[in-house]
Design an enzyme around this catalytic site. Structure first.
Site, PDB file in Angstrom:
ATOM      1  N   GLY A  45      14.918 -17.925   5.284  1.00 27.52           N
ATOM      2  CA  GLY A  45      14.523 -17.632   3.912  1.00 27.52           C
ATOM      3  C   GLY A  45      14.830 -16.184   3.598  1.00 27.52           C
ATOM      4  O   GLY A  45      14.977 -15.356   4.511  1.00 27.52           O
ATOM      5  N   GLN A  50      14.234  -8.175  -0.597  1.00 26.47           N
ATOM      6  CA  GLN A  50      14.798  -7.842   0.719  1.00 26.47           C
ATOM      7  C   GLN A  50      16.255  -7.396   0.635  1.00 26.47           C
ATOM      8  O   GLN A  50      16.792  -6.870   1.609  1.00 26.47           O
ATOM      9  CB  GLN A  50      14.695  -9.051   1.658  1.00 26.47           C
ATOM     10  CG  GLN A  50      13.259  -9.412   2.005  1.00 26.47           C
ATOM     11  CD  GLN A  50      13.223 -10.583   2.951  1.00 26.47           C
ATOM     12  OE1 GLN A  50      13.245 -11.733   2.523  1.00 26.47           O
ATOM     13  NE2 GLN A  50      13.195 -10.295   4.247  1.00 26.47           N
ATOM     14  N   CYS A  87      10.255 -11.532  10.410  1.00 23.90           N
ATOM     15  CA  CYS A  87      10.801 -11.255   9.086  1.00 23.90           C
ATOM     16  C   CYS A  87      12.050 -10.400   9.241  1.00 23.90           C
ATOM     17  O   CYS A  87      12.061  -9.455  10.038  1.00 23.90           O
ATOM     18  CB  CYS A  87       9.762 -10.517   8.242  1.00 23.90           C
ATOM     19  SG  CYS A  87      10.347 -10.069   6.614  1.00 23.90           S
ATOM     20  N   LEU A  88      13.088 -10.747   8.495  1.00 21.89           N
ATOM     21  CA  LEU A  88      14.333  -9.971   8.575  1.00 21.89           C
ATOM     22  C   LEU A  88      14.113  -8.517   8.171  1.00 21.89           C
ATOM     23  O   LEU A  88      14.872  -7.641   8.565  1.00 21.89           O
ATOM     24  CB  LEU A  88      15.402 -10.615   7.677  1.00 21.89           C
ATOM     25  CG  LEU A  88      15.870 -12.013   8.103  1.00 21.89           C
ATOM     26  CD1 LEU A  88      16.778 -12.608   7.044  1.00 21.89           C
ATOM     27  CD2 LEU A  88      16.581 -11.960   9.454  1.00 21.89           C
ATOM     28  N   HIS A 129       5.842 -17.354   2.863  1.00 22.91           N
ATOM     29  CA  HIS A 129       6.314 -16.046   3.346  1.00 22.91           C
ATOM     30  C   HIS A 129       7.223 -15.385   2.297  1.00 22.91           C
ATOM     31  O   HIS A 129       7.075 -14.204   1.985  1.00 22.91           O
ATOM     32  CB  HIS A 129       7.058 -16.256   4.677  1.00 22.91           C
ATOM     33  CG  HIS A 129       7.686 -15.011   5.248  1.00 22.91           C
ATOM     34  ND1 HIS A 129       7.274 -14.450   6.431  1.00 22.91           N
ATOM     35  CD2 HIS A 129       8.710 -14.232   4.807  1.00 22.91           C
ATOM     36  CE1 HIS A 129       8.004 -13.373   6.690  1.00 22.91           C
ATOM     37  NE2 HIS A 129       8.890 -13.221   5.717  1.00 22.91           N
ATOM     38  N   GLU A 130       8.146 -16.181   1.735  1.00 19.94           N
ATOM     39  CA  GLU A 130       9.095 -15.599   0.765  1.00 19.94           C
ATOM     40  C   GLU A 130       8.399 -15.247  -0.549  1.00 19.94           C
ATOM     41  O   GLU A 130       8.698 -14.231  -1.169  1.00 19.94           O
ATOM     42  CB  GLU A 130      10.264 -16.569   0.506  1.00 19.94           C
ATOM     43  CG  GLU A 130      11.082 -16.923   1.741  1.00 19.94           C
ATOM     44  CD  GLU A 130      11.492 -15.721   2.593  1.00 19.94           C
ATOM     45  OE1 GLU A 130      11.679 -14.612   2.056  1.00 19.94           O
ATOM     46  OE2 GLU A 130      11.604 -15.899   3.826  1.00 19.94           O
ATOM     47  N   HIS A 133       6.767 -12.011  -0.334  1.00 23.18           N
ATOM     48  CA  HIS A 133       7.700 -10.884  -0.527  1.00 23.18           C
ATOM     49  C   HIS A 133       7.764 -10.479  -1.993  1.00 23.18           C
ATOM     50  O   HIS A 133       7.915  -9.304  -2.321  1.00 23.18           O
ATOM     51  CB  HIS A 133       9.115 -11.276  -0.069  1.00 23.18           C
ATOM     52  CG  HIS A 133       9.382 -11.038   1.390  1.00 23.18           C
ATOM     53  ND1 HIS A 133       9.266  -9.797   1.966  1.00 23.18           N
ATOM     54  CD2 HIS A 133       9.784 -11.870   2.389  1.00 23.18           C
ATOM     55  CE1 HIS A 133       9.576  -9.873   3.253  1.00 23.18           C
ATOM     56  NE2 HIS A 133       9.884 -11.128   3.547  1.00 23.18           N
TER      57      HIS A 133
HETATM   58 CO    CO Z   1      10.414 -11.856   5.369  1.00 23.52          CO
END
Ligand code: CO
Length: 476
Positions: A45, A50, A87-88, A129-130, A133
């Site tokens: 995701g 991000q 998380c990226l 999660h997204e 963000h």
């Molecule tokens: Co993330």
């Protein structure tokens, strides 16, 4: 086109992203690029912040097909499931997060059509999660444990259970200190001890308790009131409390080196100014006196030198012309309370960035002295107006009338004055009371003669009948 993934403490990851109003070619291009970037990074995701775009767009591929959702919203949620997330944007870390087991999400797809999506388990987790963000929330904010992720193929190794509940010794005295304490309690932290200044005898011998003491007692917290926190006995009590943090808000005593070394993660001071401006014990009053239109709150890592520690976080606030020390203090107290949980969290994770104060920018906000309370009528109308509101609700701006003290509680500027008028001269007309200053007239709205209660100017005029030649003097 592959985009750069924004990481760690970038502000864009901490903002609330704005809704998308129009789906045009650039939005569609962004979604394509996000999808490509997510795949390249082996993510499941990705949210637009991000890649540095503060818009409400997410792309998700959790093995159940690709979803691109604009302005996603969770309509309903059920159940609970705990699992490990990464998380990226937070490379190197993983942690257990509680999420809803199943959710219903609505939003708009790339064609501009409204969609509904029922998701459970892993897909539901990725969506939550997204969507977090988009609200500036990272999984580390919600994680109940935190682990160092050692490599792509290895299981993450737990290095430390992240203490999401901290043991805190809280130090504060006036009203300003209540909201941050309340916030710590509502976050579920364990405030093991509340430290406040000793109670004082008032003018009439009555015992005056610090505001924080009364609040702490109402929450059944342990309260201590040492004469000096650097006493051996108190330092030992602080050690026995084994705090993760000492949090200080307008406490009124310096903390020595030994005490500052007690908490596991450090001592944090909530200071109501944008440090290094207005260091000292009266930053709210001094900013008002100076006629500032902006101030703020600084979270500072404490060092033995007063207000000289590194800056952990800062938020600005406007000062409105109607603000006084009461309303501004309340505003800044709420702001400090809102900032506090995240700062503690990041310090505990060792992720807090500490920015040193620039010594060249330091300004001082010393404690109010009696002479700061006396009105000098030869100053400008604006300066006197600022002084009056800086000293409200306490202790009040003072002047003298017929040799007795009066307090001036509220004034407004009332235009130009005759050129030969002498500062302090008063004029009474139609129930209004105006005073000559250095550069213009001030209308007195609320006044308090010695030994009397506060009253509107009209009532003062009826009771005291000022005559021609009566004036306010700067000294009694
Ligand atoms: Co993330």
């Amino acid at each position: 086109m592959q985009l750069e993934i924004i990481k760690d403490d970038a502000p864009v990851l901490r903002q609330k992203a704005k809704p998308v109003r129009i789906i045009n070619a650039s939005v569609r291009k962004l979604m394509d690029d996000m999808q490509e970037t997510m795949k390249e990074a082996h993510g499941v995701g990705l949210a637009a912040p991000q890649v540095g775009v503060s818009r409400r767009i997410i792309v998700v591929d959790a093995g159940e097909g690709l979803y691109e959702i604009i302005n996603p919203e969770i309509l309903s949620a059920e159940g609970q499931e705990t699992a490990i997330e990464g998380c990226l944007s937070v490379p190197g870390w993983a942690g257990e997060v509680d999420r809803y087991q199943s959710i219903r999400v609505t939003g708009i797809n790339g064609d501009g059509n409204k969609i509904w999506l029922d998701a459970s388990s892993f897909l539901a987790r990725v969506l939550q999660h997204e969507i977090d963000h988009l609200d500036g929330v990272l999984f580390v904010d919600k994680a109940t444990t935190l682990m160092e992720a050692t490599g792509e193929d290895e299981e993450p190794v737990e290095v430390a259970a992240k203490p999401s509940k901290f043991r805190i010794v809280y130090m504060g005295t006036p009203e300003f200190a209540i909201k941050p304490l309340e916030e710590l309690l509502s976050c579920g932290h364990d405030v093991t001890m509340v430290v406040t200044q000793p109670s004082k005898r008032g003018n009439r011998g009555q015992l005056e308790e610090p505001c924080v003491k009364e609040f702490a007692a109402s929450r059944s917290l342990r309260v201590v009131q040492p004469e000096s926190v650097d006493d051996e006995q108190f330092v030992q009590a602080a050690k026995d409390a084994q705090p993760d943090f000492i949090v200080v808000a307008a406490f009124g005593q310096k903390l020595g080196k030994e005490l500052l070394s007690v908490p596991k993660y450090g001592a944090v001071n909530i200071h109501p100014s944008l440090l290094p401006a207005y260091r000292g014990s009266a930053p709210v009053q001094r900013a008002l006196m100076d006629g500032q239109s902006r101030t703020g709150v600084t979270m500072m890592r404490m060092t033995p030198r007063l207000d000289a520690g590194g800056i952990l976080a800062q938020s600005a606030a406007d000062i409105s012309p109607s603000d006084d020390a009461g309303t501004l203090g309340e505003k800044l107290s709420a702001l400090g309370a809102a900032m506090l949980p995240r700062v503690l969290h990041e310090m505990a994770l060792g992720r807090a960035r500490v920015i040193p104060q620039d010594p060249a920018q330091v300004t001082r906000a010393p404690r109010l002295r009696p002479e700061d309370e006396t009105i000098d009528w030869s100053r400008t109308a604006a300066a006197i107006g600022n002084q009056v509101r800086a000293l409200r609700p306490a202790p009040g701006a003072r002047t003298s009338f017929r040799g007795k003290n009066v307090k001036i509680w509220s004034v407004e500027e009332a235009g130009a004055q005759a050129r030969d008028a002498s500062p302090g001269s008063i004029t009474c007309e139609d129930g209004t009371l105006t005073v000559v200053t250095g550069d213009g007239l001030l209308r007195v709205l609320e006044i308090q003669p010695a030994g009397r209660r506060r009253m509107p100017a009209a009532e003062f005029l009826r009771g005291y009948r000022p005559a021609t030649g009566d004036r306010f003097e700067s000294h009694a």
